[in-house]
Design an enzyme around this catalytic site. Structure first.
Site, mmCIF file in Angstrom:
data_model
loop_
_atom_site.group_PDB
_atom_site.id
_atom_site.type_symbol
_atom_site.label_atom_id
_atom_site.label_comp_id
_atom_site.label_asym_id
_atom_site.label_seq_id
_atom_site.Cartn_x
_atom_site.Cartn_y
_atom_site.Cartn_z
ATOM 1 N N ASP A 270 0.835 -1.202 0.000
ATOM 2 C CA ASP A 270 0.000 0.000 0.000
ATOM 3 C C ASP A 270 0.871 1.254 0.000
ATOM 4 O O ASP A 270 1.586 1.521 0.961
ATOM 5 C CB ASP A 270 -0.901 -0.015 1.247
ATOM 6 C CG ASP A 270 -1.821 1.195 1.305
ATOM 7 O OD1 ASP A 270 -2.977 1.078 0.879
ATOM 8 O OD2 ASP A 270 -1.379 2.266 1.783
ATOM 9 N N TYR B 104 3.107 9.743 -0.644
ATOM 10 C CA TYR B 104 4.179 9.129 0.144
ATOM 11 C C TYR B 104 5.540 9.339 -0.530
ATOM 12 O O TYR B 104 6.568 9.042 0.067
ATOM 13 C CB TYR B 104 3.958 7.617 0.326
ATOM 14 C CG TYR B 104 2.700 7.227 1.077
ATOM 15 C CD1 TYR B 104 1.875 8.174 1.674
ATOM 16 C CD2 TYR B 104 2.332 5.880 1.179
ATOM 17 C CE1 TYR B 104 0.724 7.791 2.340
ATOM 18 C CE2 TYR B 104 1.181 5.497 1.855
ATOM 19 C CZ TYR B 104 0.379 6.453 2.433
ATOM 20 O OH TYR B 104 -0.763 6.070 3.092
ATOM 21 N N LYS C 206 -2.739 5.950 -4.246
ATOM 22 C CA LYS C 206 -3.793 6.915 -3.922
ATOM 23 C C LYS C 206 -3.541 8.239 -4.633
ATOM 24 O O LYS C 206 -2.396 8.650 -4.809
ATOM 25 C CB LYS C 206 -3.845 7.154 -2.409
ATOM 26 C CG LYS C 206 -3.878 5.881 -1.585
ATOM 27 C CD LYS C 206 -3.861 6.158 -0.079
ATOM 28 C CE LYS C 206 -3.607 4.879 0.707
ATOM 29 N NZ LYS C 206 -2.192 4.527 0.787
ATOM 30 N N LEU D 281 -2.239 -0.547 14.646
ATOM 31 C CA LEU D 281 -1.649 -0.757 15.972
ATOM 32 C C LEU D 281 -1.669 0.537 16.785
ATOM 33 O O LEU D 281 -0.931 0.686 17.768
ATOM 34 C CB LEU D 281 -0.216 -1.290 15.837
ATOM 35 C CG LEU D 281 -0.107 -2.686 15.195
ATOM 36 C CD1 LEU D 281 1.342 -3.034 14.874
ATOM 37 C CD2 LEU D 281 -0.715 -3.746 16.097
ATOM 38 N N LYS E 163 2.895 -1.186 9.556
ATOM 39 C CA LYS E 163 4.111 -0.704 8.909
ATOM 40 C C LYS E 163 5.319 -0.928 9.811
ATOM 41 O O LYS E 163 5.253 -0.659 11.005
ATOM 42 C CB LYS E 163 3.936 0.780 8.620
ATOM 43 C CG LYS E 163 5.028 1.373 7.766
ATOM 44 C CD LYS E 163 5.137 2.863 8.002
ATOM 45 C CE LYS E 163 6.356 3.150 8.824
ATOM 46 N NZ LYS E 163 6.370 4.384 9.546
ATOM 47 N N ASN F 244 4.524 -9.518 12.491
ATOM 48 C CA ASN F 244 3.203 -8.920 12.270
ATOM 49 C C ASN F 244 2.276 -9.853 11.496
ATOM 50 O O ASN F 244 1.056 -9.798 11.662
ATOM 51 C CB ASN F 244 3.336 -7.597 11.513
ATOM 52 C CG ASN F 244 3.733 -6.449 12.413
ATOM 53 O OD1 ASN F 244 3.582 -6.514 13.633
ATOM 54 N ND2 ASN F 244 4.247 -5.381 11.819
#
Length: 288
Positions: A47, A52, A77, A189, A231, A241
């Site tokens: 993602d 970013y 995005k 998280l 992340k 994770n």
């Protein structure tokens, strides 16, 4: 090799229920290394976003991995300075160019302000043209959802919002459930919130299942049907994770975690001034 289950979206596409997010990972080789590690460990969902500034490194890591393109789910995005129809068309092509891909699996309206209808129209057309497989939105509260989505021809496949045990988005989940829209969690998280990680119920469950608190949180979200992408730039954490698919929380345990909900998060998209702040946050074309 991890085997990550998939969720079926309302457009028929199947998305890996867990992915790897690259928000705030710099494009100085760090993103390339992190995505490379994630793919080696078995992640098949990445993602990223125009805003970013690391799409190029994501694309390079995917290319160099040697994994067939159709086995990796890639999300990017659209940033809100490009929502005018013609700008959105160009921005979609620019994302594909930076990623080095013929299509993205999911493309999102990053912030729900400004010329959202024009951006969505460009995305619907890019979907028809095969440049995007699924289209969705991000940061839409119930209020923003009701403002924009009734005017869309195509119902979003996902809404990516802040979500964790302290902020469980109950009102929004009810709205999304009506249209079978998947919820994707950013900050699954709680961005490492120490109070959250100290919660007695989470620590007791971590002990019971021989897991860490982060794994208990991610498992809870997975069982709710939420798509998660924690992340990390640390290989050991990237690996741990994803080690959440070998146990299951009971209904009573799920209910106990549900009670941690505080009903609010760090970011309120409805707050006054947020739209102006984001519209002027930065220029995604500064380096074009």
């Amino acid at each position: 090799m991890m085997n990550i289950p998939k969720f079926k979206l309302n457009d028929g596409n199947e998305i890996p229920s867990m992915g790897f997010g690259v928000f705030q990972i710099p494009a100085d080789g760090s993103t390339y290394r992190a995505v490379t590690d994630a793919l080696k460990l078995g992640y098949r969902h990445i993602d990223t976003a125009t805003a970013y500034f690391n799409e190029q490194e994501v694309g390079q890591a995917i290319k160099d991995s040697g994994i067939p393109r159709d086995q990796i789910w890639v999300t990017s995005k659209l940033w809100l300075q490009d929502y005018a129809y013609a700008d959105a068309e160009k921005a979609i092509d620019a994302s594909l160019t930076k990623l080095g891909l013929d299509y993205v699996d999911l493309y999102l309206i990053h912030q729900p302000y400004g010329k959202v209808n024009e951006a969505w129209q460009a995305m619907e057309e890019a979907q028809q043209a095969g440049k995007i497989r699924s289209i969705g939105v991000s940061n839409m509260t119930p209020k923003l959802w009701k403002k924009w989505v009734p005017n869309f021809k195509v119902t979003p496949a996902v809404n990516q919002v802040e979500f964790n045990p302290y902020y469980q988005q109950r009102a929004l989940r009810d709205i999304l459930a009506d249209s079978h829209v998947a919820l994707e969690a950013w900050a699954p998280l709680g961005q490492g919130n120490q109070d959250l990680f100290a919660e007695p119920i989470l620590n007791a469950l971590a002990k019971k299942y021989n897991k860490n608190v982060g794994q208990i949180i991610l498992r809870y979200e997975h069982q709710l049907g939420v798509i998660i992408f924690p992340k990390s730039v640390h290989e050991a954490r990237i690996k741990s994770n994803a080690e959440i698919f070998d146990f299951m929380l009971t209904i009573d345990e799920m209910d106990a975690i549900a009670k941690l909900d505080k009903g609010r998060g760090m970011h309120d998209p409805d707050a006054p001034g947020v739209e102006e702040m984001l519209l002027n946050a930065f220029d995604v074309h500064a380096n074009d």
